[in-house]
Design a protein around this motif. Structure first.
Motif, PDB file in Angstrom:
ATOM      1  N   LEU A 127      -0.880  22.131  -9.893  1.00 58.56           N
ATOM      2  CA  LEU A 127      -1.581  21.231  -8.984  1.00 58.56           C
ATOM      3  C   LEU A 127      -1.336  19.770  -9.341  1.00 58.56           C
ATOM      4  CD1 LEU A 127      -3.910  21.500  -6.702  1.00 58.56           C
ATOM      5  CD2 LEU A 127      -5.354  20.612  -8.528  1.00 58.56           C
ATOM      6  N   ARG A 128      -0.811  19.038  -8.394  1.00 63.68           N
ATOM      7  CA  ARG A 128      -0.644  17.604  -8.629  1.00 63.68           C
ATOM      8  C   ARG A 128      -2.008  16.914  -8.626  1.00 63.68           C
ATOM      9  NH1 ARG A 128      -2.308  12.807  -5.650  1.00 63.68           N
ATOM     10  NH2 ARG A 128      -1.163  11.107  -6.598  1.00 63.68           N
ATOM     11  N   VAL A 129      -2.260  16.092  -9.631  1.00 67.85           N
ATOM     12  CA  VAL A 129      -3.449  15.238  -9.624  1.00 67.85           C
ATOM     13  C   VAL A 129      -3.007  13.782  -9.750  1.00 67.85           C
ATOM     14  CG1 VAL A 129      -5.057  16.955 -10.543  1.00 67.85           C
ATOM     15  CG2 VAL A 129      -3.764  15.518 -12.143  1.00 67.85           C
ATOM     16  N   PRO A 140       4.607   2.619  -6.646  1.00 64.76           N
ATOM     17  CA  PRO A 140       3.308   3.293  -6.676  1.00 64.76           C
ATOM     18  C   PRO A 140       2.200   2.339  -7.123  1.00 64.76           C
ATOM     19  CG  PRO A 140       4.734   4.101  -8.444  1.00 64.76           C
ATOM     20  CD  PRO A 140       5.557   3.182  -7.603  1.00 64.76           C
ATOM     21  N   ASP A 141       0.946   2.784  -6.942  1.00 68.36           N
ATOM     22  CA  ASP A 141      -0.231   1.943  -7.253  1.00 68.36           C
ATOM     23  C   ASP A 141      -0.096   1.222  -8.601  1.00 68.36           C
ATOM     24  OD1 ASP A 141      -1.317   2.922  -4.917  1.00 68.36           O
ATOM     25  OD2 ASP A 141      -3.058   3.870  -5.837  1.00 68.36           O
ATOM     26  N   THR A 142       0.223   1.969  -9.653  1.00 68.35           N
ATOM     27  CA  THR A 142       0.224   1.387 -11.003  1.00 68.35           C
ATOM     28  C   THR A 142       1.263   0.263 -11.125  1.00 68.35           C
ATOM     29  OG1 THR A 142       1.664   3.193 -11.668  1.00 68.35           O
ATOM     30  CG2 THR A 142      -0.659   3.393 -12.243  1.00 68.35           C
ATOM     31  N   PRO A 179     -12.851   6.321  -3.425  1.00 69.74           N
ATOM     32  CA  PRO A 179     -12.721   5.033  -2.746  1.00 69.74           C
ATOM     33  C   PRO A 179     -11.305   4.459  -2.907  1.00 69.74           C
ATOM     34  CG  PRO A 179     -14.221   4.907  -4.663  1.00 69.74           C
ATOM     35  CD  PRO A 179     -13.420   6.160  -4.780  1.00 69.74           C
ATOM     36  N   TRP A 180     -10.940   3.580  -2.038  1.00 68.34           N
ATOM     37  CA  TRP A 180      -9.817   2.686  -2.250  1.00 68.34           C
ATOM     38  C   TRP A 180     -10.411   1.325  -2.562  1.00 68.34           C
ATOM     39  CZ3 TRP A 180      -7.434   4.732   2.869  1.00 68.34           C
ATOM     40  CH2 TRP A 180      -6.554   5.806   2.598  1.00 68.34           C
ATOM     41  N   ILE A 181      -9.627   0.477  -3.202  1.00 72.77           N
ATOM     42  CA  ILE A 181     -10.114  -0.882  -3.461  1.00 72.77           C
ATOM     43  C   ILE A 181      -9.019  -1.886  -3.095  1.00 72.77           C
ATOM     44  CG2 ILE A 181      -9.479  -0.775  -5.933  1.00 72.77           C
ATOM     45  CD1 ILE A 181     -12.044  -2.525  -6.441  1.00 72.77           C
ATOM     46  N   TYR A 183       0.842  -1.206   0.000  1.00 71.42           N
ATOM     47  CA  TYR A 183       0.000   0.000   0.000  1.00 71.42           C
ATOM     48  C   TYR A 183       0.876   1.255   0.000  1.00 71.42           C
ATOM     49  CZ  TYR A 183       0.690  -0.066   5.120  1.00 71.42           C
ATOM     50  OH  TYR A 183       1.225  -0.075   6.388  1.00 71.42           O
ATOM     51  N   GLY A 184       0.255   2.376  -0.357  1.00 72.62           N
ATOM     52  CA  GLY A 184       1.027   3.586  -0.620  1.00 72.62           C
ATOM     53  C   GLY A 184       1.230   4.532   0.544  1.00 72.62           C
ATOM     54  N   LEU A 185       0.281   4.558   1.471  1.00 69.14           N
ATOM     55  CA  LEU A 185       0.389   5.513   2.573  1.00 69.14           C
ATOM     56  C   LEU A 185       1.320   4.974   3.670  1.00 69.14           C
ATOM     57  CD1 LEU A 185      -3.185   7.032   3.123  1.00 69.14           C
ATOM     58  CD2 LEU A 185      -1.449   7.649   1.456  1.00 69.14           C
ATOM     59  N   GLU A 199      -4.692  17.632  -3.915  1.00 69.59           N
ATOM     60  CA  GLU A 199      -6.006  17.450  -3.306  1.00 69.59           C
ATOM     61  C   GLU A 199      -6.105  16.025  -2.800  1.00 69.59           C
ATOM     62  OE1 GLU A 199      -6.634  15.196  -6.453  1.00 69.59           O
ATOM     63  OE2 GLU A 199      -8.595  15.703  -5.609  1.00 69.59           O
ATOM     64  N   ASN A 200      -6.579  15.900  -1.559  1.00 70.83           N
ATOM     65  CA  ASN A 200      -6.710  14.613  -0.869  1.00 70.83           C
ATOM     66  C   ASN A 200      -7.637  14.804   0.326  1.00 70.83           C
ATOM     67  OD1 ASN A 200      -5.444  11.895  -1.337  1.00 70.83           O
ATOM     68  ND2 ASN A 200      -3.659  13.138  -1.867  1.00 70.83           N
ATOM     69  N   PRO A 201      -8.138  13.710   0.871  1.00 73.40           N
ATOM     70  CA  PRO A 201      -8.965  13.838   2.077  1.00 73.40           C
ATOM     71  C   PRO A 201      -8.159  14.356   3.281  1.00 73.40           C
ATOM     72  CG  PRO A 201      -9.338  11.734   1.003  1.00 73.40           C
ATOM     73  CD  PRO A 201      -8.135  12.338   0.347  1.00 73.40           C
ATOM     74  N   GLU A 253     -12.842   3.399   2.280  1.00 73.39           N
ATOM     75  CA  GLU A 253     -13.003   4.847   2.112  1.00 73.39           C
ATOM     76  C   GLU A 253     -11.641   5.546   2.105  1.00 73.39           C
ATOM     77  OE1 GLU A 253     -16.265   7.082   3.648  1.00 73.39           O
ATOM     78  OE2 GLU A 253     -14.957   8.146   5.027  1.00 73.39           O
ATOM     79  N   ASN A 254     -11.366   6.265   1.009  1.00 69.25           N
ATOM     80  CA  ASN A 254     -10.288   7.253   1.050  1.00 69.25           C
ATOM     81  C   ASN A 254     -10.949   8.528   1.568  1.00 69.25           C
ATOM     82  OD1 ASN A 254      -8.077   8.894   0.585  1.00 69.25           O
ATOM     83  ND2 ASN A 254      -7.781   8.308  -1.533  1.00 69.25           N
ATOM     84  N   GLY A 255     -11.987   8.983   0.865  1.00 69.60           N
ATOM     85  CA  GLY A 255     -12.807  10.045   1.435  1.00 69.60           C
ATOM     86  C   GLY A 255     -13.034  11.214   0.489  1.00 69.60           C
ATOM     87  N   PHE A 256     -13.740  12.211   0.989  1.00 76.99           N
ATOM     88  CA  PHE A 256     -13.984  13.421   0.206  1.00 76.99           C
ATOM     89  C   PHE A 256     -12.687  14.218   0.100  1.00 76.99           C
ATOM     90  CE2 PHE A 256     -18.376  12.417   1.244  1.00 76.99           C
ATOM     91  CZ  PHE A 256     -18.997  12.675   0.030  1.00 76.99           C
ATOM     92  N   ARG A 257     -12.399  14.653  -1.102  1.00 83.16           N
ATOM     93  CA  ARG A 257     -11.111  15.304  -1.348  1.00 83.16           C
ATOM     94  C   ARG A 257     -11.212  16.816  -1.200  1.00 83.16           C
ATOM     95  NH1 ARG A 257      -8.059  11.037  -3.846  1.00 83.16           N
ATOM     96  NH2 ARG A 257      -6.376  12.459  -4.416  1.00 83.16           N
ATOM     97  N   ASN A 258     -10.166  17.377  -0.660  1.00 80.67           N
ATOM     98  CA  ASN A 258     -10.089  18.822  -0.458  1.00 80.67           C
ATOM     99  C   ASN A 258      -8.749  19.336  -0.959  1.00 80.67           C
ATOM    100  OD1 ASN A 258     -12.649  19.497   1.037  1.00 80.67           O
ATOM    101  ND2 ASN A 258     -11.872  17.828   2.298  1.00 80.67           N
ATOM    102  N   MET A 294      -2.902  -5.831  -2.717  1.00 79.78           N
ATOM    103  CA  MET A 294      -2.636  -4.408  -2.502  1.00 79.78           C
ATOM    104  C   MET A 294      -3.944  -3.693  -2.177  1.00 79.78           C
ATOM    105  SD  MET A 294      -2.302  -2.767  -6.362  1.00 79.78           S
ATOM    106  CE  MET A 294      -2.433  -1.072  -5.766  1.00 79.78           C
ATOM    107  N   VAL A 295      -3.798  -2.482  -1.696  1.00 79.56           N
ATOM    108  CA  VAL A 295      -4.944  -1.570  -1.634  1.00 79.56           C
ATOM    109  C   VAL A 295      -4.458  -0.256  -2.227  1.00 79.56           C
ATOM    110  CG1 VAL A 295      -4.480  -0.784   0.755  1.00 79.56           C
ATOM    111  CG2 VAL A 295      -6.769  -0.528  -0.232  1.00 79.56           C
ATOM    112  N   GLY A 296      -5.315   0.347  -3.037  1.00 83.00           N
ATOM    113  CA  GLY A 296      -4.929   1.613  -3.662  1.00 83.00           C
ATOM    114  C   GLY A 296      -6.146   2.324  -4.192  1.00 83.00           C
ATOM    115  N   SER A 297      -5.890   3.436  -4.812  1.00 81.87           N
ATOM    116  CA  SER A 297      -6.966   4.266  -5.328  1.00 81.87           C
ATOM    117  C   SER A 297      -7.611   3.616  -6.544  1.00 81.87           C
ATOM    118  CB  SER A 297      -6.387   5.623  -5.697  1.00 81.87           C
ATOM    119  OG  SER A 297      -7.406   6.447  -6.139  1.00 81.87           O
ATOM    120  N   THR A 298      -8.951   3.652  -6.600  1.00 79.04           N
ATOM    121  CA  THR A 298      -9.645   3.186  -7.805  1.00 79.04           C
ATOM    122  C   THR A 298      -9.231   4.047  -9.001  1.00 79.04           C
ATOM    123  OG1 THR A 298     -11.514   4.619  -7.267  1.00 79.04           O
ATOM    124  CG2 THR A 298     -11.690   2.310  -6.597  1.00 79.04           C
TER     125      THR A 298
END
Ligand code: TF8
Length: 340
Positions: free
Chosen positions: A175-177, A78-80, A242-244, A39-41, A215-217, A151-156, A94-98
């Motif tokens: 801005l990094r996306v 990284p995820d990919t 979400p994460w999956i 996982y990434g975090l 931007e991230n939760p 849940e990753n969550g609502f991004r800000n 693994m778990v990562g971003s959808t």
């Protein structure tokens, strides 16, 4: 009516899984297995805590025969990169971003739709219902088995330049996306200079000012210590991420039914823990981020409306990408959720 039937079918399927795994681990068809789970975090994050719950539950359900080795901080890449390792069979889980899966299953872009859901009740219902199952199922042909969504969550939005009070304040902000076309398009539409980067490179990119913002939760802004390199936080809640949790299909196909049931059951347990833990942390995170020195502002309803307006074109693009049937089903589900 149809939804109720699907839910019932899902409940029955889940009960069947639970039954076979309720066998004492000794009697069940379980061999010693090592599962490398990347996982990434950071270990000390909502993601890391939930991976630990998963690992402990797998050990418990398998009588210690199945071992999960948790490897965080993107140490396996990284995820990919991890996704490819799973597909090739060089890594088990693994778990990562959808969002980073769109290159593998285009339907994953559904979850990147700006402002798709209004709250976590809608998110859970959609992800755990027929729509979520369908999208998750698209991975199977591609060499991945999607078990559950976390849940990753609502991004800000955060940045190091100035407070973002209106859309125009995004002009010129680098801005990094995430590596995902919907996010790239969204922030280009909003006027930012959007740059895709893997999460594993984000902190240093912010620190060296290679990018101005991201931007991230709240949870991640806190656990990744982005507050050390980002002064301004704008509450935008522009999308729910979400994460999956995924398994290598090559590995999965070599498991017995009982072993698969162990992973499935542990995944559900980790999901329930993760969502609760994430929500509890998120509820306190904003105050903590302020205490760490971040300047926080909320985007006014009028500016949020302008933002949504600018993004309608992006939504149309997502509909095309995921297919009209899935899009219509999603909107129908949401309408039902909002009506009752
Ligand atoms: C991002 C995501 C990250 C995930 C994580 C590494 O910004 O929000 O949380 O990719 O699994 O990249």
């Amino acid at each position: 009516f149809k939804t109720r039937r699907n839910t019932l079918a899902a409940a029955v399927a889940l009960a069947a899984v639970a039954l076979s795994a309720a066998l004492p681990a000794q009697a069940a068809d379980i061999k010693p297995r090592l599962i490398r789970f990347g996982y990434g975090l950071a270990e000390n994050s909502n993601q890391g805590r939930a991976v630990k719950v998963f690992a402990d539950e797998v050990a418990k359900l398998s009588g210690g025969k199945m071992k999960v080795r948790a490897i965080g901080g993107a140490a396996l890449g990284p995820d990919t990169q991890m996704q490819q390792a799973l597909i090739g069979g060089a890594q088990e889980m693994m778990v990562g971003s959808t969002a980073t899966l769109v290159g593998i299953a285009k339907e994953m872009a559904l979850w990147d739709t700006p402002f798709l859901v209004n709250n976590v009740r809608e998110a859970d219902a959609l992800l755990d219902g027929p729509v979520g199952d369908k999208v998750r199922g698209k991975l199977t042909d591609k060499g991945l088995v999607g078990l559950v969504y976390w849940e990753n969550g609502f991004r800000n939005l955060t940045n190091s330049k100035h407070a973002v009070n209106k859309l125009e304040d995004l002009d010129g902000i680098k801005l990094r996306v995430m590596q995902n076309n919907v996010f790239l398009d969204s922030f280009k539409q909003l006027g930012a200079n959007a740059v895709p980067l893997p999460y594993s490179e984000l902190f240093s990119a912010l620190e060296t000012k290679a990018v101005d913002g991201q931007e991230n939760p709240y949870n991640t802004i806190l656990s990744a210590k982005f507050y050390e390199v980002q002064k301004y936080l704008t509450v935008t809640n522009h999308v729910y991420s979400p994460w999956i949790v995924t398994v290598s299909k090559k590995f999965w196909d070599g498991l017995s039914k009982d072993e698969q049931a162990v992973l499935q059951q542990a995944a559900v347990k980790s999901r329930d823990f993760e969502r609760k833990d994430t929500r509890e942390e998120a509820a306190k995170a904003l105050a903590e981020l302020k205490a760490k020195g971040m300047a926080v502002n909320e985007l006014s309803p009028a500016e949020t409306a302008r933002m949504r307006d600018k993004l309608t074109r992006v939504n149309a693009g997502v509909a095309t990408q995921v297919g009209m049937d899935l899009w219509t089903e999603t909107q129908g589900q949401l309408a039902k959720l909002r009506g009752g």
